[in-house]
Each structure stands twice: as structure tokens, then as C-alpha cells.
Motif scaffolding. Structure first.
Motif, mmCIF file in Angstrom:
data_model
loop_
_atom_site.group_PDB
_atom_site.id
_atom_site.type_symbol
_atom_site.label_atom_id
_atom_site.label_comp_id
_atom_site.label_asym_id
_atom_site.label_seq_id
_atom_site.Cartn_x
_atom_site.Cartn_y
_atom_site.Cartn_z
ATOM 1 N N ALA A 99 0.841 -1.204 0.000
ATOM 2 C CA ALA A 99 0.000 0.000 0.000
ATOM 3 C C ALA A 99 0.868 1.243 0.000
ATOM 4 O O ALA A 99 0.622 2.197 -0.757
ATOM 5 C CB ALA A 99 -0.930 -0.022 1.211
ATOM 6 N N ALA A 100 1.933 1.252 0.828
ATOM 7 C CA ALA A 100 2.835 2.408 0.859
ATOM 8 C C ALA A 100 3.510 2.601 -0.488
ATOM 9 O O ALA A 100 3.601 3.725 -1.008
ATOM 10 C CB ALA A 100 3.880 2.205 1.955
ATOM 11 N N GLU A 101 3.930 1.480 -1.090
ATOM 12 C CA GLU A 101 4.576 1.542 -2.394
ATOM 13 C C GLU A 101 3.618 2.083 -3.445
ATOM 14 O O GLU A 101 4.014 2.874 -4.309
ATOM 15 C CB GLU A 101 5.048 0.141 -2.771
ATOM 16 C CG GLU A 101 5.682 0.021 -4.125
ATOM 17 C CD GLU A 101 5.081 -1.082 -4.945
ATOM 18 O OE1 GLU A 101 4.501 -1.999 -4.345
ATOM 19 O OE2 GLU A 101 5.168 -1.011 -6.168
ATOM 20 N N ALA A 102 2.336 1.664 -3.374
ATOM 21 C CA ALA A 102 1.362 2.147 -4.351
ATOM 22 C C ALA A 102 1.213 3.656 -4.244
ATOM 23 O O ALA A 102 1.203 4.364 -5.260
ATOM 24 C CB ALA A 102 0.024 1.452 -4.127
ATOM 25 N N ALA A 103 1.126 4.168 -2.999
ATOM 26 C CA ALA A 103 0.958 5.609 -2.826
ATOM 27 C C ALA A 103 2.151 6.366 -3.393
ATOM 28 O O ALA A 103 1.988 7.313 -4.181
ATOM 29 C CB ALA A 103 0.777 5.922 -1.336
ATOM 30 N N ILE A 104 3.365 5.920 -3.042
ATOM 31 C CA ILE A 104 4.568 6.621 -3.505
ATOM 32 C C ILE A 104 4.702 6.490 -5.020
ATOM 33 O O ILE A 104 4.995 7.465 -5.735
ATOM 34 C CB ILE A 104 5.809 6.038 -2.802
ATOM 35 C CG1 ILE A 104 5.708 6.223 -1.306
ATOM 36 C CG2 ILE A 104 7.058 6.685 -3.334
ATOM 37 C CD1 ILE A 104 5.954 7.592 -0.835
ATOM 38 N N ALA A 105 4.476 5.273 -5.542
ATOM 39 C CA ALA A 105 4.684 5.052 -6.975
ATOM 40 C C ALA A 105 3.703 5.881 -7.791
ATOM 41 O O ALA A 105 4.087 6.488 -8.798
ATOM 42 C CB ALA A 105 4.530 3.572 -7.297
#
Lengths: 147, 241
Positions: A68-74
Motif C-alpha cells: 500500500a505504501a509503495e502504491a501511494a509513492i509510486a
């Protein structure tokens, strides 16, 4: 059978890595990275069930959080990059490469006039009876089509 | 896990890799039909491998596994070979649903629900992005030309063979650190969500999460907060000075 789940997880991971390496659309690359995470999660859950405890599932919850964190940053990065270049093509950012690496150029025989597939729009069948037209209307219609 | 099974998996991986290579968008050189045929043959080999390993094919859980694994793998192949990003996102939902079903078969009911909820939101956001950013007139050139698909598929093939042979040898008991100890029996798959008193799945997951792993839970919360702040900072339109 534990090994079957491990095989499916390995297939998902390999497919995701192939997609990440070869696709040029940043959104599709992101989806491929998510697919790799799914393969790892499948492995962890299968091992958790094989051992008969819950620690593998806790690992998977952590993987989910990181995803989820990666999705937000990406996605924020994709938005920022799209604003700069106006395109999702990741090749437009190849000037970030090492200085001794050669630039990647599309092969002309591949990129030259590749036929773009047209989207198939639905066609509406004309229904009902065409209304009678008066003589003036017919003349106007003919003038407009000739003009 | 005999040598024959190993050979079957290697053959399936080779056929599937060739099929994926042919299906990759390579402009005019794309050969989708042949690629699909080869990938279908690889899937057939994979099914043979699975059916050999089943003790009793009539058990519904093993048939369900075959169905869900097929959905997952086919969805994965289509996700990386479709030219339109909208189709890619749609096929990715089939990967998510297949994985959630496999989680259910492995007694991970909470995770099966959580993964669908989390990724359903992610897919909706992805659709919004595609609608905002994709060109309106068909697919773009960079979607129709993959970069070096042959080398990438070769790397993926080698990776897959390495992963499968490592995990299979671990399961066979060659490396004692990875294989389950003999006194641990896998829990039989129960598709229904009712929790018996001696084996409450979600309750035991919660107990493990809040007793053994409470530090990682706190770290996960902090990580989410930091990621949210970072996302807002990166995507904010204001000039940084």
C-alpha cells in the motif's frame, strides 16, 4: 500440496519480473511489481499453512502494508513524471542512465508505421420509419449535401 | 517430487516462456495466436504436474486449486502482454481474485478478504489514472513495443527454474531448515468461515499479530504515515523553494 502453491507463487513472481523489465508504460510496470508481491504473499501463506501457525500470515499482512505504501509513492511519482514529460513512456527518462551507457533507440523497422488498432465502437441500427419530408425540406437537404 | 516432475515443470516453463515471448507486444512481429497456443500447452503440462501430485482428485479443494491457479496464471500472462493499460488493469483483477481464492484454500480467510479490499481500491485508482493520462486515440506506440522481450523472458525463465527447483528441493527435505518438522501437520482446508473452538483462524491470527508481532504492527503504522506524507509531498503542485 505445498509444492503446488510454491510453483504458482514462483510463476507469478517470474511473470511480474518479466513484465517489469520489458513493458514501457509506467502503470503496467507498477502492476507487474504488484504481481511479484502477490507471488511472495502466496508463498508465505502456503508456508504458514504447512507449519500450522500464523506467522507467515503476519508476514503477508506486513507485505500488504508495504504494497500500500509503495502504491501511494509510486502513483505520486507517476503523476509527477507525467507532468514533466506529458507521457507515461519510461524511455523518456533514459537520460538518468549511467554516462557510459549507450542510449536506447527504437529500432526503425519496428517503430515505423505500426498499425494502431482502432477501438471497435458499437454501431446503432437505425430504427423506426423515416418521416415524410416536404418538398422544401428535400431541396434544402440536397443543397446541403451538394455544398 | 521426482525427477519426472522436475522435468515436466522445466518443459512447462520453457513452453510458457516461448509463448509469453510471442505474445509480447512487439509491433508487427507480435504473434499472439501461436503464443497463446504455446502458453496453453504449457498450462496443460502444469496441470499434469498438479494432477500427478494430488492424492485424490475427487477432493473439491484440489479441483478448486486447479481452477484458481489457472485463473491466476492466465491473468498474470495477460496482464503483462496486453497492449492497452485498461485491459492490463482488468486482467490484474483476475490475478487478485485467484490469489484470494488460493488464500482461502490455505486457511487464510482474513487475508483473502483483505487482499480483495486493498487491491480493489488500488485497481479503481489505476483506472482513474489510465482515464486521466492515457491517450484517447487507441494505444500508444510505447504500449505496442515492448523493450527487449526476448532477454526479459529468458531472465524470467532462469529465475523461475531457480525458484521452483529451490523450493521443491526444500520441500523434499534436502535442506532441513526450510522443511516443516514431521510433528506439524498441515491444517485441512476448510472453505467455510465458521471457526471451531479449537481452531479459530482469524482469532489465532489476531493473537499472533498482537502478541508476537506487535512491534512490527507499530512499525507498519508508522510506515503508512510516512508513505502518506511522502506521497502528498511528491505529488503536490506547489513550487518547492
Amino acid at each position: 500440496m505445498l509444492s503446488n502453491y510454491l510453483i504458482v507463487g514462483a510463476i507469478l513472481f517470474a511473470l511480474g519480473s518479466v513484465g517489469f523489465l520489458t513493458r514501457r508504460n509506467m502503470i503496467v510496470m507498477f502492476l507487474s511489481a504488484e504481481m511479484m508481491l502477490q507471488g511472495v504473499s502466496l508463498n508465505l501463506v502456503a508456508f504458514s499453512n504447512a507449519w500450522g501457525n500464523c506467522h507467515g500470515q503476519v508476514f503477508t499482512i506486513y507485505v500488504l502494508t508495504v504494497a500500500a505504501a509503495e502504491a501511494a509513492i509510486a502513483l505520486a511519482l507517476v503523476v509527477a513524471l507525467y507532468r514533466r514529460r506529458g507521457s507515461l513512456d519510461v524511455s523518456l527518462w533514459q537520460d538518468l542512465r549511467e554516462p557510459d551507457q549507450p542510449a536506447i533507440v527504437d529500432r526503425p523497422e519496428e517503430s515505423a508505421d505500426v498499425p494502431a488498432p482502432q477501438p471497435a465502437w458499437p454501431k446503432l441500427v437505425p430504427a423506426g420509419v423515416e418521416p415524410e419530408r416536404s418538398k422544401e425540406e428535400m431541396e434544402e437537404l440536397e443543397e446541403s449535401t451538394h455544398a | 517430487m521426482s525427477g519426472a516432475m522436475h522435468a515436466l515443470i522445466v518443459a512447462a516453463a520453457g513452453l510458457g516462456g516461448l509463448g509469453v515471448y510471442l505474445m509480447m507486444p512487439r509491433g508487427r512481429a507480435t504473434n499472439r495466436t501461436t503464443g497463446m497456443l504455446l502458453a496453453g500447452a504449457a498450462l496443460l503440462l502444469l496441470w499434469i504436474t498438479w494432477f500427478v501430485s494430488f492424492r485424490d482428485v475427487a477432493i473439491s479443494a484440489e479441483l478448486l486449486f486447479c481452477l484458481l491457479a489457472t485463473l491466476t496464471v492466465v491473468g498474470g500472462v495477460m496482464t503483462i502482454t496486453r497492449t492497452s493499460p485498461v485491459s492490463c488493469a482488468l486482467w490484474f483483477t483476475s490475478v487478485v481474485i485467484g490469489t484470494a481464492g488460493l488464500f482461502l484454500l490455505q486457511n487464510a480467510q482474513f487475508l483473502a478478504a483483505a487482499i480483495v479490499i486493498v487491491y480493489a481500491g488500488a485497481i479503481i485508482v489505476m483506472f482513474l489514472f489510465v482515464v486521466m493520462m492515457a491517450q484517447q486515440s487507441g494505444t500508444t506506440l510505447y504500449d505496442r513495443l515492448a523493450r527487449e522481450p526476448g532477454l526479459a523472458v529468458l531472465a524470467g525463465f532462469v529465475l523461475l527454474i531457480a525458484l521452483v527447483s529451490t523450493s521443491l528441493s526444500a520441500y523434499r527435505g534436502d535442506s532441513p531448515a526450510l522443511s516443516p518438522s514431521p510433528d506439524v501437520t498441515p491444517v485441512a482446508p476448510s472453505l467455510l468461515l465458521h471457526d471451531s473452538a479449537d481452531n479459530p483462524h482469524v482469532a489465532s491470527l489476531g493473537t499472533a499479530l498482537f502478541t508476537h508481532h506487535w512491534v512490527s504492527l507499530e512499525i507498519a503504522g508508522t510506515l503508512l504515515l510516512v508513505a502518506m506524507v511522502g506521497a502528498i509531498l511528491i505529488s503536490s503542485r506547489r513550487a518547492r523553494n
